[in-house]
Design a protein around this motif. Structure first.
Motif, mmCIF file in Angstrom:
data_model
loop_
_atom_site.group_PDB
_atom_site.id
_atom_site.type_symbol
_atom_site.label_atom_id
_atom_site.label_comp_id
_atom_site.label_asym_id
_atom_site.label_seq_id
_atom_site.Cartn_x
_atom_site.Cartn_y
_atom_site.Cartn_z
ATOM 1 N N ARG A 35 -29.135 -5.420 -92.779
ATOM 2 C CA ARG A 35 -28.907 -4.535 -91.645
ATOM 3 C C ARG A 35 -30.200 -4.351 -90.861
ATOM 4 N NH1 ARG A 35 -31.611 0.087 -92.375
ATOM 5 N NH2 ARG A 35 -32.085 0.759 -94.501
ATOM 6 N N SER B 96 -14.925 -0.250 -88.982
ATOM 7 C CA SER B 96 -16.182 0.457 -89.206
ATOM 8 C C SER B 96 -15.934 1.956 -89.213
ATOM 9 C CB SER B 96 -17.189 0.098 -88.108
ATOM 10 O OG SER B 96 -18.336 0.913 -88.180
ATOM 11 N N ARG C 261 -19.509 -3.239 -97.083
ATOM 12 C CA ARG C 261 -20.877 -2.785 -96.844
ATOM 13 C C ARG C 261 -20.993 -1.275 -96.778
ATOM 14 N NH1 ARG C 261 -23.573 -6.217 -91.994
ATOM 15 N NH2 ARG C 261 -24.919 -4.382 -92.036
ATOM 16 N N LYS C 262 -22.182 -0.776 -97.164
ATOM 17 C CA LYS C 262 -22.580 0.609 -96.923
ATOM 18 C C LYS C 262 -23.971 0.548 -96.303
ATOM 19 C CE LYS C 262 -20.054 2.757 -100.777
ATOM 20 N NZ LYS C 262 -20.194 3.612 -101.996
ATOM 21 N N ASP C 263 -24.166 1.228 -95.174
ATOM 22 C CA ASP C 263 -25.426 1.087 -94.448
ATOM 23 C C ASP C 263 -25.988 2.431 -93.994
ATOM 24 O OD1 ASP C 263 -25.728 -1.936 -94.151
ATOM 25 O OD2 ASP C 263 -23.714 -1.627 -93.364
ATOM 26 N N SER D 119 -22.408 -1.304 -89.461
ATOM 27 C CA SER D 119 -22.080 -2.050 -90.684
ATOM 28 C C SER D 119 -21.551 -3.450 -90.421
ATOM 29 C CB SER D 119 -21.092 -1.272 -91.574
ATOM 30 O OG SER D 119 -21.758 -0.201 -92.210
#
Length: 278
Positions: free
Chosen positions: A130, A191, A248-250, A141
């Motif tokens: 990211r 998202s 994903r985790k951002d 994300s």
């Protein structure tokens, strides 16, 4: 005989070191019966000439790239190092959580566009990074930051057929298409921003007179921007059944609000001070 043998050995060596990702013509794509697995585009500001130039250069390097079955694709290997010697120019980029000028600015939008085309084509992403700050050309994300020698975008062609990348720049859009065997499912992106992070206020005394502010006056130089915690999902539909998959985790940093504060005395105040001293 020795001359022929040396020639034979040379050919073998060339074949051994030949990269997996090689140019593929549209004719071969059509002849092999490849179908469009996915396509994705992002938009950019064409008035930023240096950034537009960098985008076009990177896209040209990607177009017609071939990825064999179980072959690994590397963005940095395909595009190469972004240097002035190779034709890249200085443009806005992100470094250490701040927007700044750097050679190759804009290339991350190309890698981001490619990343989204890859995941929509159901290819296996093995490396993705990211940005430290959220970008405005894709939802949270779903970005893919690259930096030569440090951060790459890599995928493995986990299908049973070779894959071909087509990449174009038209008007203000980067468009990437992925060709290969027919995709037997529908893939959509989703998202979700789960938390907003308020920016800090950074106050700076204008003691150098940069903004010529009088004592008590304030000037907002940067309004700042909220940071975000976000998650990215893929909604996969096959045979009438839809599954939502977390990919994903951002966390994206906030940008500080910057305020300059005046310290310069007013003329009237200076005169009163002189009279009092007398």
């Amino acid at each position: 005989m020795l001359k022929r043998l040396r020639g034979f050995v040379f050919v073998i060596l060339v074949l051994l070191i030949m990269p997996t990702n090689m140019a593929f013509t549209p004719y071969v794509i059509k002849k092999q019966g490849y179908t469009l697995r996915s396509s994705f585009y992002t938009s950019f500001d064409t008035s930023k000439k240096e950034r537009t130039h960098n985008i076009s250069l990177a896209v040209k390097s990607l177009d017609k790239t071939f990825i064999d079955v179980m072959g690994e694709f590397s963005f940095n290997k395909a595009v190469g190092e972004r240097t002035e010697k190779r034709g890249y120019k200085k443009a806005t980029t992100i470094l250490n959580g701040e927007f700044t000028e750097g050679v190759g600015g804009g290339v991350c939008q190309v890698s981001t566009t490619l990343y989204n085309a890859f995941i929509l084509a159901d290819l296996e992403v093995t490396e993705c990074h990211r940005h430290t700050l959220a970008v405005n050309y894709v939802m949270p994300s779903f970005d893919a930051m690259v930096s030569y020698g440090y951060a790459d975008l890599k995928v493995i062609n986990n299908t049973s057929s070779p894959v071909v990348i087509r990449a174009f720049v038209k008007d203000n859009k980067i468009k990437i298409e992925i060709y290969g065997e027919r995709l037997d499912k529908k893939i959509e992106r989703e998202s979700e921003v789960v938390q907003k992070i308020s920016p800090s206020v950074k106050e700076i005394f204008d003691d150098k007179g940069e903004y010529n502010l009088l004592e008590g006056e304030k000037k907002i130089v940067s309004f700042g921007k909220e940071g975000e915690k976000s998650v990215g999902y893929l909604k996969i539909t096959k045979n009438g059944k839809t599954v939502k998959k977390l990919i994903r985790k951002d966390y994206y940093l906030p940008i500080d609000k910057v305020v300059y504060i005046g310290v310069k005395s007013k003329e009237g105040d200076k005169e009163n001070e002189i009279e009092q001293n007398l």
